[in-house]
Motif scaffolding. Structure first.
Motif, PDB file in Angstrom:
ATOM      1  N   ARG A  60       0.840  -1.196   0.000  1.00 32.32           N
ATOM      2  CA  ARG A  60       0.000   0.000   0.000  1.00 32.32           C
ATOM      3  C   ARG A  60       0.883   1.259   0.000  1.00 32.32           C
ATOM      4  O   ARG A  60       0.627   2.226  -0.713  1.00 32.32           O
ATOM      5  N   ALA A  66       2.147   1.875  -3.373  1.00 31.35           N
ATOM      6  CA  ALA A  66       1.155   2.465  -4.283  1.00 31.35           C
ATOM      7  C   ALA A  66       1.221   3.995  -4.189  1.00 31.35           C
ATOM      8  O   ALA A  66       1.227   4.704  -5.204  1.00 31.35           O
ATOM      9  N   PHE A 126      -1.003   6.457 -12.395  1.00 32.36           N
ATOM     10  CA  PHE A 126      -2.219   5.808 -11.929  1.00 32.36           C
ATOM     11  C   PHE A 126      -2.143   4.292 -12.153  1.00 32.36           C
ATOM     12  O   PHE A 126      -2.541   3.497 -11.302  1.00 32.36           O
ATOM     13  N   HIS A 145       0.113   2.934  -9.586  1.00 26.46           N
ATOM     14  CA  HIS A 145      -0.597   2.921  -8.305  1.00 26.46           C
ATOM     15  C   HIS A 145      -1.456   1.666  -8.213  1.00 26.46           C
ATOM     16  O   HIS A 145      -1.473   0.943  -7.224  1.00 26.46           O
ATOM     17  N   PHE A 172      -1.415  -1.597  -5.887  1.00 22.52           N
ATOM     18  CA  PHE A 172      -2.662  -1.833  -5.138  1.00 22.52           C
ATOM     19  C   PHE A 172      -3.098  -3.295  -5.317  1.00 22.52           C
ATOM     20  O   PHE A 172      -3.545  -3.938  -4.366  1.00 22.52           O
ATOM     21  N   HIS A 202      -1.082  -5.247  -3.147  1.00 25.07           N
ATOM     22  CA  HIS A 202      -1.597  -5.059  -1.771  1.00 25.07           C
ATOM     23  C   HIS A 202      -2.742  -6.029  -1.493  1.00 25.07           C
ATOM     24  O   HIS A 202      -2.855  -6.586  -0.406  1.00 25.07           O
ATOM     25  N   TRP A 229      -7.877  12.819  -7.522  1.00 22.02           N
ATOM     26  CA  TRP A 229      -7.903  11.373  -7.756  1.00 22.02           C
ATOM     27  C   TRP A 229      -8.163  10.692  -6.428  1.00 22.02           C
ATOM     28  O   TRP A 229      -7.907  11.247  -5.365  1.00 22.02           O
ATOM     29  N   ASP A 267      -7.575   7.830  -3.812  1.00 15.42           N
ATOM     30  CA  ASP A 267      -6.624   6.832  -3.331  1.00 15.42           C
ATOM     31  C   ASP A 267      -7.360   5.840  -2.432  1.00 15.42           C
ATOM     32  O   ASP A 267      -7.760   6.175  -1.321  1.00 15.42           O
ATOM     33  N   ARG A 268      -7.538   4.624  -2.917  1.00 18.92           N
ATOM     34  CA  ARG A 268      -8.269   3.611  -2.134  1.00 18.92           C
ATOM     35  C   ARG A 268      -7.340   2.825  -1.224  1.00 18.92           C
ATOM     36  O   ARG A 268      -7.763   1.885  -0.564  1.00 18.92           O
ATOM     37  N   THR A 269      -6.068   3.164  -1.232  1.00 14.41           N
ATOM     38  CA  THR A 269      -5.135   2.410  -0.391  1.00 14.41           C
ATOM     39  C   THR A 269      -4.912   3.099   0.955  1.00 14.41           C
ATOM     40  O   THR A 269      -4.143   2.636   1.777  1.00 14.41           O
ATOM     41  N   THR A 287      -5.269   4.692   4.721  1.00 12.86           N
ATOM     42  CA  THR A 287      -5.937   4.443   6.007  1.00 12.86           C
ATOM     43  C   THR A 287      -5.891   5.756   6.774  1.00 12.86           C
ATOM     44  O   THR A 287      -4.821   6.347   6.924  1.00 12.86           O
TER      45      THR A 287
END
Lengths: 422, 567
Positions: A66, A69, A93, A96, A100, A103, B459, B461-463, B465
């Motif tokens: 993560r 990414a 992207f 990334h 991901f 991940h 954008w 970012d889904r990673t 936390t």
């Protein structure tokens, strides 16, 4: 470089970008080369999380991937080249997403599953080794006590028959002696109390024999009951192993490995570009190598566990273990001896020597004596003879009613339980 | 005709500029002799227009507005002079008209100075001379400067100045009280009325609003000593009753116990035994099960199956105790009473290298000494089934106020999510609390356009936390500390309308995949902290407390918190 397909692809695309000043293109190229140099090492480092070991590393893998990414985005964003805005944004992207997908990969999860299985197998091996050692030792200790009690029981039976015969003989001899004397010198000078004493002693001996037999028999049954508990503990152990193997059988370990293998293969399909797919395929292959090593460790541990415990705690039980737990042969010999001793005793009592009649007491013919003297002797000895006869009959009846054969039956029953595990 | 002057000071409202709100000027100060003093205009108000015209962004930036540097030019252009009325449009974020535009009317005044009979500069015709001390330590002019400095900060409200501490400001307001009273008595007039209004305004702000908190609201604070005391009393009574019910049948479990495989233990089988107290660590772990282990040594111990049906009642009761009595429960010592089973047990802990040949005991009841934020005891009768939803899992539980475990359901609105979040803190449910945070982040991708200008594209970012595990512990601990000390309650005071902070249509197409979310919405929430004051409970602001919270949702998904901060 191991993961250079993506790099090649990106640099080729950059070279093809139209309407871009060469100086700007050069800036972008240098920036991307620097990025891919770092990327190579960072991907390689990820493989460390899949190596064999004792600790779980799934979370560390997920965290690192993560972070990578985010790192990919930041690194590519630093490349400030005019005319490459869309191109760099797309590359960033995609990169990334590349990380991901790493991940999200299940490879480290399956690796941890195998590591956990390995650790549990190791622990279980020792646990069940110790259990078997304890069960064996307890069983042996009880067996030794049982054998000792059975031997004592043997002894008591033969001793009782011997004592009964001895007393009968003594009493008969004494009786014959005294009757002979009475024929010579007259009954008035002869004291038959000596024979009574011998018979009374016989009653005491019979009582003691009965008490001792009862005690030994009780002890044997208590020990047998304890042995049953040991056997029960063993069957509980087998159930625990069966439960344990639901997650730790060879098939389960192999399934974990196969899941990891599949996750490694899938990696390639998740990626957006051909270059990324080829890099992911390369990474997948190397990950498969690592997972194979992890599987080999788990497999070895399983084989070790099976070597120790198959045919004991799981699978059909081996004859050697059956014999160790529920040995019967000795008990057959004991049982045979008990039977013989009881038959001897039956014979003894069947001779009815202890029955007193007017003409015959303790097998001694009284017919040489006058009828008055005969009656006198008969009345004097009758009670003592009957008392002794009752005492031995009581002993015999108890032994018949509490046939020691039951012990063998119980033993055979227990063995059949154990044998059923074969 | 004298030039007109509003005698109001405003500044650019930066928040509106950042969040894309209506261009506005924020009222920083209203002079004592301003024609807007009694108009209803307040320090902190967002002025979005005047004279019926809405301000443009450019106008706001240049200060060509009420209270701006270029206001004189504006009055000239509008043909306004001293004495003329002027309407101003104000957008308020709180109170009765929150979110609405209110039109207020004031008057432009002449920008003049005043002199008293002794020709000293003064605060109006009937106010004190600037240089007069009237027996105080310093003169009226510096005094008023100090009042003004303080009022500019306090009247702007809790959310304008960073780390606003209402209690600290209350202390600073207090010394002005006597002198304002003196002013009103000695110099009744416009200046005194203005000073009184400013003082009262500040007093109201620093005082906060009163709140009624019921025992139920405060129950979480009793999850310590008081509740533990009550439950302990109930435990003792229940324990006595239980022992009385068993009569003399209970055997004080002898130790060491004979080895059940070697010696005769039939005297114990089927008997009820009271076992010596054990701790949470007196456990024996096997690969597939685990046991409470009573009695040391490898032989002659008692074992209680930790996976048995009865023992579940103890776990349920312990969970309820944590929820309702002591969220910080971290250590238990347990006295079990149970019946000895017929079959002995052989258990091996391969890690501790321990083999135990033991009598198995089926538990009937347990008396638990619980240590956490308080020391208490609870009694669990395991002879009956204990259900998770029961309110009678341990003696005395039914008499406690139910707090209810928070449930983070997907349908909750932002205020609902924050309520659950605060409830988790009160009840010590860190697991649910962690799930209240977002696991995404709206970021900016900076790229140069064809002209070489740097442009930001959103954008997603889904990673991300919001709070990693290590930081979470620190944030959790600090928040819990506040809640057990100064903060008695938290309430969501206000939630803004959702605004879109990420729109896939505005992102670079290269940075959006087909299955990616399309929209992220965001709200700003204001949270009131309730504390204890002399006259009861009141809202307050503390330098270390966080009133502003941000929540987001992806597409129509659940709202989640994006502020990584303690309460």
């Amino acid at each position: 470089m191991t993961y250079d397909a993506r790099k090649k692809e990106v640099l080729e695309e950059l070279a093809e970008l139209p309407e871009m000043e060469e100086t700007e293109r050069e800036i972008a190229r240098r920036g991307l080369e620097s990025y891919f140099r770092d990327r190579e090492g960072r991907i390689e480092n990820l493989l460390e999380f899949l190596e064999p070991g004792k600790e779980p590393r799934g979370r560390a893998w997920a965290d690192r991937a993560r972070t990578l990414a985010g790192w990919a985005m930041e690194e590519i964003q630093k490349i400030k080249a005019k005319g490459a805005r869309s191109f760099l944004a797309r590359v960033a992207f995609q990169e990334h997403k590349f990380f991901f997908h790493l991940h999200l990969s299940q490879m480290p999860v399956t690796r941890d599953r195998m590591v956990r299985q390995t650790a549990n197998l190791k622990k279980a091996m020792k646990e069940f080794d110790d259990k078997w050692a304890t069960i064996k030792s307890k069983d042996k200790s009880i067996d030794d006590k049982l054998k000792s009690a059975a031997e004592q029981y043997d002894e008591l039976l033969t001793e009782a028959a011997r004592e009964a015969a001895k007393i009968e003989k003594q009493a008969a001899e004494k009786m014959a002696d005294l009757v002979g004397k009475a024929l010579k010198v007259g009954l008035a000078t002869v004291d038959f109390g000596v024979v009574e004493q011998v018979l009374d002693n016989g009653v005491k001996v019979a009582q003691i024999a009965l008490d001792k037999t009862q005690d030994r028999r009780m002890e044997i049954f208590v020990l047998l009951s304890r042995e049953e508990q040991v056997i029960h503990t063993f069957t509980v152990g087998r159930k625990a192993v069966a439960e344990f193997l639901e997650d730790h059988s060879y098939a389960k370990i192999k399934a974990a490995w196969e899941d990891g293998d599949e996750a490694a293969e899938k990696l390639e399909k998740k990626m957006a570009t051909e270059g990324q797919k080829r890099d992911a395929a390369e990474l997948g292959k190397r990950a498969q190598d690592e997972l194979k090593k992890v599987f080999a460790v788990a497999e070895k541990e399983y084989r070790e566990f099976a070597k120790h415990h198959e045919h004991l705690f799981f699978g059909p039980m081996g004859s050697q273990y059956v014999a160790e737990l529920a040995e019967v042969d000795t008990w057959k010999q004991h049982s045979k001896r008990w039977q013989e001793a009881r038959e001897d005793f039956d014979d003894l009592l069947r001779k009815r020597l202890l029955e007193a009649k007017e003409s015959n007491v303790l097998g001694v013919d009284l017919r040489g004596l006058s009828r008055t003297d005969r009656m006198k002797v008969y009345f004097q000895m009758r009670n003592a003879c009957q008392k002794l006869l009752r005492a031995w009959n009581a002993w015999k009846d108890w032994n018949t009613a509490n046939d020691p054969r039951e012990i063998l039956d119980s033993r055979e029953d227990m063995q059949s339980h154990v044998k059923a595990l074969r | 005709m004298a030039d007109g002057h509003a005698k109001v000071l405003t500044e650019i409202d930066r928040e509106a500029r950042e969040t894309g709100g209506r261009p506005a000027r924020r009222v920083v100060w209203i002079d004592w002799d301003s024609g807007f003093k009694d108009s209803g205009l307040r320090v902190g108000d967002r002025v979005v227009g005047d004279g019926g015209e809405a301000y443009s962004a450019e106008q706001v930036e240049k200060g060509d507005t009420l209270g701006g540097a270029g206001q004189s030019r504006r009055w000239d252009r509008l043909g306004l002079v001293a004495g003329d009325e002027l309407s101003v449009d104000v957008e308020r974020t709180d109170g009765e008209h929150a979110g609405e535009v209110v039109r207020l009317t004031g008057r432009l005044v002449e920008n003049r100075s005043y002199r008293d009979a002794e020709d000293r500069r003064s605060f109006g015709d009937d106010g004190p001379a600037h240089s007069e001390k009237d027996g105080f330590d310093y003169a009226w002019h510096p005094w008023y400067q100090k009042l003004q400095d303080l009022a500019q900060t306090v009247l702007a409200g809790w959310d304008y100045t960073a780390s606003f501490d209402s209690r600290r400001y209350a202390e600073r307001v207090e010394p002005f009280r006597d002198r304002v009273a003196f002013l009103e008595e000695r110099y009744p007039g416009a200046f005194a009325r203005a000073a009184r209004a400013d003082l009262d305004g500040m007093t109201a702000i620093v005082a906060g609003e009163p709140r009624e908190l019921s025992d139920e609201d405060l129950a979480y604070r009793q999850l310590g000593d008081i509740r533990a005391e009550r439950v302990t009393a109930a435990a003792e009574a229940a324990w006595e009753a239980f022992r009385g019910e068993l009569g003399d049948d209970v055997l004080a479990a002898p130790l060491p116990l004979p080895d059940p495989f070697e010696e005769d233990v039939s005297a114990f089988v089927g008997r009820v035994v009271e076992l010596p107290e054990i701790g949470d660590r007196d456990l024996l772990y096997e690969t597939t099960r685990s046991w409470y282990r009573i009695g040391g040594g490898s032989r002659g111990t008692y074992l209680i199956d930790r996976h048995g049906d009865e023992i579940r009642g103890l776990y349920t009761a312990s969970d309820h105790y944590v929820e309702k009595v002591d969220p910080l429960l971290d250590q238990r010592r347990i006295t079990f009473v149970g019946r000895v089973e017929e079959k002995p047990v052989l258990a091996v802990d391969a890690v501790k290298n321990l083999t135990a040949v033991a009598l198995a005991v089926r538990p009937m009841a347990a008396l638990v000494k619980a240590s956490g934020s308080a020391d208490g005891r609870f009694f669990v009768d395991m002879r009956r089934p204990i259900e998770d939803d029961s309110d009678d899992t341990f003696a005395g539980e039914a008499a406690l106020l139910a707090s209810g475990r928070p449930r983070l359901t997907p349908d909750l609105d932002p205020a609902g999510v924050l309520d659950v979040f605060f409830q988790c803190l009160k009840l010590g449910d860190m697991e649910t609390w962690m799930t209240c945070f977002a696991d995404w982040k709206v970021r900016q991708w900076y790229a140069r356009d064809d002209d070489g200008q740097e442009v930001a594209y959103p954008w997603l970012d889904r990673t991300w936390t919001t709070l990693n595990e290590r930081d979470a512990v620190s944030v959790w601990d600090r928040s819990r500390k506040f809640l057990l000390e100064d903060v008695y309650d938290l309430e969501v005071a206000q939630v803004s309308e959702p605004r879109v902070v990420y729109d896939a249509a505005l992102a670079l197409p290269e940075m959006v995949d087909e299955d990616d979310p399309r929209v992220v919405e965001e709200v700003q929430a204001l949270v009131d902290h309730v504390g204890k004051a002399d006259d009861g409970y009141r809202t307050f602001a503390g330098a270390q407390l966080h009133r502003k919270w941000t929540l987001q949702r992806v597409d129509d998904g659940p709202w989640r918190i994006t502020s990584a901060q303690p309460i």
